[in-house]
Design a protein around this motif. Structure first.
Motif, PDB file in Angstrom:
ATOM      1  N   MET A   1      48.496  28.015  47.760  1.00 32.92           N
ATOM      2  CA  MET A   1      47.499  29.098  46.890  1.00 32.92           C
ATOM      3  C   MET A   1      48.615  30.059  46.272  1.00 32.92           C
ATOM      4  O   MET A   1      49.340  30.390  46.932  1.00 32.92           O
ATOM      5  CB  MET A   1      46.774  29.680  48.002  1.00 32.92           C
ATOM      6  N   SER A   2      48.105  30.500  45.394  1.00 37.28           N
ATOM      7  CA  SER A   2      48.886  31.621  44.694  1.00 37.28           C
ATOM      8  C   SER A   2      48.254  32.892  44.854  1.00 37.28           C
ATOM      9  O   SER A   2      47.312  33.036  45.412  1.00 37.28           O
ATOM     10  CB  SER A   2      49.317  31.254  43.323  1.00 37.28           C
ATOM     11  N   PHE A   3      49.017  33.795  44.364  1.00 39.12           N
ATOM     12  CA  PHE A   3      48.625  35.335  44.371  1.00 39.12           C
ATOM     13  C   PHE A   3      47.353  35.555  43.569  1.00 39.12           C
ATOM     14  O   PHE A   3      47.201  35.272  42.693  1.00 39.12           O
ATOM     15  CB  PHE A   3      49.740  36.117  43.710  1.00 39.12           C
ATOM     16  N   LYS A   4      46.534  36.413  44.358  1.00 39.12           N
ATOM     17  CA  LYS A   4      45.083  36.724  43.871  1.00 39.12           C
ATOM     18  C   LYS A   4      45.233  38.120  43.939  1.00 39.12           C
ATOM     19  O   LYS A   4      45.260  39.078  44.815  1.00 39.12           O
ATOM     20  CB  LYS A   4      44.060  36.214  44.807  1.00 39.12           C
ATOM     21  N   ALA A   5      45.085  38.756  42.543  1.00 43.49           N
ATOM     22  CA  ALA A   5      45.315  40.257  42.517  1.00 43.49           C
ATOM     23  C   ALA A   5      44.085  40.966  43.352  1.00 43.49           C
ATOM     24  O   ALA A   5      43.079  40.465  43.007  1.00 43.49           O
ATOM     25  CB  ALA A   5      45.178  40.597  40.884  1.00 43.49           C
ATOM     26  N   PRO A   6      44.337  42.046  43.994  1.00 42.45           N
ATOM     27  CA  PRO A   6      43.259  42.461  44.980  1.00 42.45           C
ATOM     28  C   PRO A   6      42.449  43.222  44.293  1.00 42.45           C
ATOM     29  O   PRO A   6      42.282  44.600  44.739  1.00 42.45           O
ATOM     30  CB  PRO A   6      44.137  43.429  45.903  1.00 42.45           C
ATOM     31  N   VAL A   7      41.767  42.930  43.168  1.00 37.83           N
ATOM     32  CA  VAL A   7      40.704  43.660  42.383  1.00 37.83           C
ATOM     33  C   VAL A   7      39.803  44.402  43.302  1.00 37.83           C
ATOM     34  O   VAL A   7      39.420  45.412  43.080  1.00 37.83           O
ATOM     35  CB  VAL A   7      40.336  42.761  41.219  1.00 37.83           C
ATOM     36  N   GLY A   8      39.139  43.427  44.114  1.00 33.61           N
ATOM     37  CA  GLY A   8      37.981  44.198  44.979  1.00 33.61           C
ATOM     38  C   GLY A   8      38.534  45.083  45.770  1.00 33.61           C
ATOM     39  O   GLY A   8      37.719  46.200  45.973  1.00 33.61           O
ATOM     40  N   GLN A   9      39.682  45.125  46.400  1.00 37.82           N
ATOM     41  CA  GLN A   9      39.870  46.077  47.548  1.00 37.82           C
ATOM     42  C   GLN A   9      40.235  47.287  46.958  1.00 37.82           C
ATOM     43  O   GLN A   9      39.959  48.504  47.184  1.00 37.82           O
ATOM     44  CB  GLN A   9      41.251  45.325  48.007  1.00 37.82           C
TER      45      GLN A   9
ATOM     46  N   ILE B   1      38.617  47.277  33.232  1.00 39.51           N
ATOM     47  CA  ILE B   1      40.254  47.177  33.106  1.00 39.51           C
ATOM     48  C   ILE B   1      40.909  46.447  34.333  1.00 39.51           C
ATOM     49  O   ILE B   1      41.858  45.804  34.123  1.00 39.51           O
ATOM     50  CB  ILE B   1      40.635  48.667  33.116  1.00 39.51           C
ATOM     51  N   LEU B   2      40.503  46.867  35.469  1.00 37.36           N
ATOM     52  CA  LEU B   2      41.088  46.028  36.805  1.00 37.36           C
ATOM     53  C   LEU B   2      40.760  44.567  36.946  1.00 37.36           C
ATOM     54  O   LEU B   2      41.961  43.969  37.153  1.00 37.36           O
ATOM     55  CB  LEU B   2      40.417  46.699  38.069  1.00 37.36           C
ATOM     56  N   THR B   3      39.922  44.214  36.441  1.00 35.90           N
ATOM     57  CA  THR B   3      39.446  42.749  36.396  1.00 35.90           C
ATOM     58  C   THR B   3      40.482  42.034  35.178  1.00 35.90           C
ATOM     59  O   THR B   3      41.130  41.216  35.699  1.00 35.90           O
ATOM     60  CB  THR B   3      38.055  42.577  35.933  1.00 35.90           C
ATOM     61  N   GLU B   4      40.581  42.760  34.182  1.00 42.54           N
ATOM     62  CA  GLU B   4      41.251  42.156  33.160  1.00 42.54           C
ATOM     63  C   GLU B   4      43.055  42.033  33.633  1.00 42.54           C
ATOM     64  O   GLU B   4      43.656  41.354  33.460  1.00 42.54           O
ATOM     65  CB  GLU B   4      41.302  42.833  31.843  1.00 42.54           C
ATOM     66  N   ALA B   5      43.521  43.159  34.102  1.00 40.89           N
ATOM     67  CA  ALA B   5      44.657  43.384  34.592  1.00 40.89           C
ATOM     68  C   ALA B   5      44.787  42.422  35.895  1.00 40.89           C
ATOM     69  O   ALA B   5      46.054  41.803  36.048  1.00 40.89           O
ATOM     70  CB  ALA B   5      45.189  44.773  35.240  1.00 40.89           C
ATOM     71  N   GLY B   6      43.912  42.172  36.589  1.00 40.40           N
ATOM     72  CA  GLY B   6      43.853  41.176  37.649  1.00 40.40           C
ATOM     73  C   GLY B   6      44.429  39.889  37.207  1.00 40.40           C
ATOM     74  O   GLY B   6      45.002  39.142  37.803  1.00 40.40           O
TER      75      GLY B   6
ATOM     76  N   ALA C   1      46.822  51.463  40.062  1.00 40.84           N
ATOM     77  CA  ALA C   1      46.478  50.037  40.401  1.00 40.84           C
ATOM     78  C   ALA C   1      46.809  48.946  39.863  1.00 40.84           C
ATOM     79  O   ALA C   1      46.981  48.028  40.435  1.00 40.84           O
ATOM     80  CB  ALA C   1      44.759  50.323  40.307  1.00 40.84           C
ATOM     81  N   VAL C   2      46.875  49.048  38.421  1.00 42.12           N
ATOM     82  CA  VAL C   2      47.384  48.026  37.591  1.00 42.12           C
ATOM     83  C   VAL C   2      48.858  47.705  37.751  1.00 42.12           C
ATOM     84  O   VAL C   2      49.221  46.446  38.023  1.00 42.12           O
ATOM     85  CB  VAL C   2      47.124  48.403  36.105  1.00 42.12           C
ATOM     86  N   SER C   3      49.723  48.791  38.170  1.00 43.08           N
ATOM     87  CA  SER C   3      50.978  48.610  38.380  1.00 43.08           C
ATOM     88  C   SER C   3      51.207  47.969  39.751  1.00 43.08           C
ATOM     89  O   SER C   3      52.188  47.059  39.907  1.00 43.08           O
ATOM     90  CB  SER C   3      51.740  50.041  38.653  1.00 43.08           C
ATOM     91  N   GLU C   4      50.408  48.180  40.656  1.00 43.85           N
ATOM     92  CA  GLU C   4      50.389  47.654  42.103  1.00 43.85           C
ATOM     93  C   GLU C   4      50.284  46.035  41.936  1.00 43.85           C
ATOM     94  O   GLU C   4      51.060  45.173  42.440  1.00 43.85           O
ATOM     95  CB  GLU C   4      49.141  48.216  42.933  1.00 43.85           C
ATOM     96  N   MET C   5      48.998  45.531  41.110  1.00 44.81           N
ATOM     97  CA  MET C   5      48.989  44.169  40.891  1.00 44.81           C
ATOM     98  C   MET C   5      50.033  43.517  40.086  1.00 44.81           C
ATOM     99  O   MET C   5      50.275  42.568  40.653  1.00 44.81           O
ATOM    100  CB  MET C   5      47.677  43.943  40.181  1.00 44.81           C
ATOM    101  N   MET C   6      50.592  44.350  38.998  1.00 39.53           N
ATOM    102  CA  MET C   6      51.577  43.441  38.377  1.00 39.53           C
ATOM    103  C   MET C   6      52.872  43.324  39.210  1.00 39.53           C
ATOM    104  O   MET C   6      53.533  42.268  39.045  1.00 39.53           O
ATOM    105  CB  MET C   6      52.021  44.220  36.963  1.00 39.53           C
ATOM    106  N   ALA C   7      53.091  44.352  40.227  1.00 37.86           N
ATOM    107  CA  ALA C   7      54.333  44.440  41.086  1.00 37.86           C
ATOM    108  C   ALA C   7      54.153  43.350  41.949  1.00 37.86           C
ATOM    109  O   ALA C   7      55.164  42.568  42.282  1.00 37.86           O
ATOM    110  CB  ALA C   7      54.565  45.598  41.206  1.00 37.86           C
ATOM    111  N   GLY C   8      53.029  43.249  42.537  1.00 38.42           N
ATOM    112  CA  GLY C   8      52.608  42.014  43.547  1.00 38.42           C
ATOM    113  C   GLY C   8      53.103  40.712  43.062  1.00 38.42           C
ATOM    114  O   GLY C   8      53.511  39.748  43.612  1.00 38.42           O
ATOM    115  N   ALA C   9      52.737  40.695  41.918  1.00 37.74           N
ATOM    116  CA  ALA C   9      52.760  39.401  40.906  1.00 37.74           C
ATOM    117  C   ALA C   9      54.103  38.823  40.716  1.00 37.74           C
ATOM    118  O   ALA C   9      54.772  37.814  40.895  1.00 37.74           O
ATOM    119  CB  ALA C   9      51.770  39.355  39.677  1.00 37.74           C
TER     120      ALA C   9
END
Lengths: 565, 565
Positions: free
Chosen positions: A1-9, A40-45, A110-118
């Motif tokens: 399984m790969s990284f899932k951006a934590p949009v819901g959290q 925005i969060l969904t798209e960035a995710g 929030a978007v930065s966090e998701m991109m950094a995690g990826a």
């Protein structure tokens, strides 16, 4: 399984834990409705999960390299950067006047966090470019703004931050780079800068360096430093990248991690630069850039922690040793505490971001003080959490975690830079107990009052948990009072454990709020935090208040291992 | 400055903190006089500092590699191994009947620590060879002993330990390797083993594999497993390495660290093996090997911590940022706490080693129980200290710590394996609260009584410190009592923090003793430990006693980041 951006959290925290609704209620950020935020969060995710995460291993296996004096980036990184740029993500929080979206930092972080995690190594490029955009917005002349901002925001050009020199790291004031007026309004910038992240690349057509240097009449120390824009290619009359400036990439560092991020030694050899802000006021301008970047780095820690935890949970679910190891109490403990810490670190980071937004939108000094107080905590605790969780993820993988092929070790190696750059976590903690307590503790006490109020509110439905939080906050209040009575050097000796204790208490506070307003899952997670993560505040505060003189009493020789008779 | 073997620090602990004098007073270890011990430590220290430490970077830069199915070791490693072998260090604690020196484990472990600090990747080879020697001494037939022991002790041949298979890690009982009788007293061993440290090499003329496999009539689980000696080259009638056995090195793992140590996937294809010990009793024999190795791994952690701290102190002394950074309170705090933790971890390891020695020399069951109780603590706390200190050393180096050239990051990468192999630290902690508390807590309470007595003795001269230690030991006693009332699954949920708390208290106890019998430097260091390191026991014990059911109440989905409504 790969990284899932934590949009819901993230949506939960923005919706229920931090005052994002207040941000969206201001005139400045009126467009940040829940619907827009969600979109925005969904798209960035999607970008993070589907486009960036698949690039993460590439950078590690095929590091950025130097070829004929120019950096060649890792496979797929140019396309990844292009996707970030084309999504408009670089200018998410930038001024619409120059092409930005003008949205709140809370969304940007929030978007930065998701991109950094990826993909941490790639995400550093937009993060630093955003920092440069912010510095220019605040300090540059209209001419410079008009020339650089649209291109940086569009991701046609990227930005770097040139502070460090071989003899000037944490002590920026020791730098020796020089700038001499050319007589035509430009300056000749000379000197060597090290640790320049994305100091060159082939993912953009130009690289814009913000460089700290001293003018001939600049005083010694930080007060004599000015800031200059020094582009790799000098823009021509039409604003297109023109002739090459007098600067070169001397070498790339071979690092523990983030191999996809080229860390350059740059040599400026009378390079043409333009003054940004006032003469000798470069540090102030650089701090604008750094404050934003500090919170961004804290969110990097959260992002990598999220990615590493997801990987560990996947492995623990699949790996069978007398049943799936996720059923083993000790493995569960590690995973559960990591999830609790990530929630806490993310909430602290987004609380800091909303304070920044409210400060800008309302001009209220209390919001500014809150943002200033939370920034070092968000940076240090976010990055410490990143390291701790990545380390835990390796441990959960057992022997497989030590094998590079698995990918768990990459997170540990990559994230290890985050407690170091943008001001080490020690520097953050000194900032907290020094400058940020210089208001007599007002900002600290306001935050603690909120925590105590929250505990009172939660008393009815979550009595046991609320009591723990109340007691911890009360002890922290007393410790803060004690620190305020000490001089700065004494405070410094306990700065790091004090910061950690503060982060634990704030984290518990946000968990308690989540227990009240979220479902049973949040109650369960709050219990984990408040009974397993929070209680360590006691040791942290004991350490924070231990006699500073004891450190002086211990000789350097003993530290080196040589004891007297 | 390069690594200096901590001879003086070890001599102090053996002379004043642990009952090494009692060991030397036994008939079995009468030769271990203070003079002999001192000469041995000095000699081993020279080997470590002058011969082994200079090889450490070689292994990292030029990893062991596979060439035509055979391992080629890193530059200088063969010479380094030869120096270890010729010094007689491999057989330091081995039976003199087969060429060993018959000296106490306390000295052997001290020497191991110094060699590991100098060059962890290489030291793994003698460590595992020693484990094999010990297993053979206890379980092999006289014939096997006569053939293998002299050559292993002389370092002509080396030994490996083959437990792990792709589906059988911590759950050794799940292994599927098979052994079928050949009818001539030998067995045909088949199966794939992974993570075999130094599973092949060119530093010795033969490599002797101890392999766990199941006989045709072996039951499922750990009770049906037997142990076999499977040499790479089958000894001929004169005991010289003869024809190649039916086994091969399939591949080497690419790891986070210890690149100089070849980690092999081995395939046994009907290889000829000889039974070691009784049929189906292989686990017991393997445990002999593992117990020794566990303490040895704990000492590896201490050794790398020592090396990393020395490096950090050197850097902090030289690096100028508003004066040498070793004068900065936060840097001093990091270095001082590391020195205090190293003293504690080393004392715990050597206390365990002297308990092993006293058990063997006197046959007293109390010593055996003490050794058994201390082994998981020494392993886990020693290796955790190794990781924590190596991590701290990177942080003290700032940006330079993240650059591989500096060498600080190598310690962090290398030592990260130690909390994983020889039983993860989670497994150690479960052993502690499971098997090692199965005596109703007797061994634990005896240790705590010693700590409480020590605190009373120190009361007169070091009242404040003694009170802290007394209080911590008393709280730990109560926590132990509480754990004893819980079932094993519940204990497991708090096992790791419980182990850590126990280590803190024991460490403080040894520091307090040092404060009494050592000079002012030891008083100063004891203060650091007792006021800054020890106080975290409170959080550890809170975590250890937190409701185990809370971990069950938190769903796997929440750990993965998906919350319900």
């Amino acid at each position: 399984m790969s990284f899932k951006a934590p949009v819901g959290q993230i949506e939960f925290i923005l919706g229920h834990i931090v005052p994002f609704a207040e941000v969206a209620a201001t005139d400045l950020y009126g467009e940040a409705t829940p619907e827009t935020a969600s979109a925005i969060l969904t798209e960035a995710g999607k970008l993070a999960s589907n486009v960036l995460a698949p690039l993460n291993a590439n950078g590690d296996h095929t590091p950025a390299r130097l070829e004929n004096g120019r950096v060649r980036s890792s496979p797929g990184y140019a396309e990844g950067f292009r996707a970030i740029a084309e999504g408009g993500w670089i200018g998410l929080a930038a001024n619409p006047e120059h092409g930005g979206m003008g949205l709140p930092q809370a969304l940007n972080m929030a978007v930065s966090e998701m991109m950094a995690g990826a993909c941490l190594a790639l995400q550093l490029n937009p993060l630093l470019t955003q920092g440069q955009i912010e510095a220019l917005e605040h300090h540059a002349s209209d001419e410079l703004k008009a020339l650089y901002l649209p291109r940086l925001i569009a991701g046609e050009w990227s930005g770097t931050m040139n502070l460090t020199e071989p003899g000037a790291g944490s002590d920026v004031g020791a730098l020796v780079s020089k700038a001499e007026p050319n007589g035509d309004g430009t300056y000749a910038v000379s000197g060597q800068k090290i640790f320049i992240t994305w100091g060159d690349s082939d993912v953009t057509e130009n690289v814009c360096h913000l460089v700290l240097a001293r003018l001939p009449d600049g005083a010694k120390g930080t007060r004599g430093i000015s800031l200059f824009m020094v582009p790799k290619l000098i823009p021509d009359a039409d604003g297109r990248p023109g002739v090459a400036n007098s600067l070169k990439v001397v070498s790339l560092e071979e690092k523990l991690g983030i191999h996809g991020s080229p860390t350059c030694v740059l040599s400026f050899e009378g390079a043409t630069g333009w003054l940004v802000g006032e003469e000798h006021k470069g540090m102030a301008a650089m701090f604008t850039m750094m404050n934003c970047a500090r919170l961004g780095v804290g969110m990097q820690g959260v992002g990598v922690a999220e990615a590493a935890l997801q990987k560990a949970v996947d492995y623990a679910t699949e790996r069978q040793q007398m049943g799936p190891i996720i059923r083993h109490p000790d493995v569960r403990r590690m995973l559960a505490c990591a999830r609790a810490e990530i929630f806490a670190a993310r909430a602290i980071g987004l609380a800091c971001a909303t304070a920044i937004d409210l400060s800008r939108a309302t001009g209220d000094a209390h919001h500014a003080a809150r943002a200033a107080f939370l920034t070092p905590i968000a940076k240090a605790y976010g990055t410490d959490t990143g390291c701790r969780v990545a380390d835990m993820a390796v441990q959960v993988h057992g022997g497989m975690g030590y094998v590079e092929e698995t990918g768990a070790a990459q997170y540990l190696r990559d994230v290890r830079i985050t407690p170091i750059y943008e001001g080490t976590n020690g520097i953050q903690a000194m900032d907290l107990v020094g400058r940020k307590l210089a208001d007599g503790g007002e900002a600290a006490m306001r935050l603690l009052d909120e925590v105590l109020d929250g505990a009172k509110t939660a008393q009815a439905d979550h009595g046991e948990l609320a009591n723990h939080v109340w007691q911890a906050a009360e002890t922290l209040r007393e410790a803060t009072q004690t620190l305020l009575e000490r001089d700065q050097q004494q405070r410094f000796a306990g700065a790091v454990p004090y910061l950690t204790a503060f982060a634990r208490v704030l984290g518990a506070h946000f968990h308690l709020r989540a227990a009240r307003v979220g479902g049973t899952d949040h109650v369960a997670l709050a219990r984990i935090h408040i009974t397993r993560v929070l209680p360590h505040y006691a040791g942290d505060l004991a350490e924070a208040l231990a006699e500073a003189g004891d450190l002086e009493a211990l000789s350097d020789s003993v530290m080196a291992g040589e004891f007297g008779a």
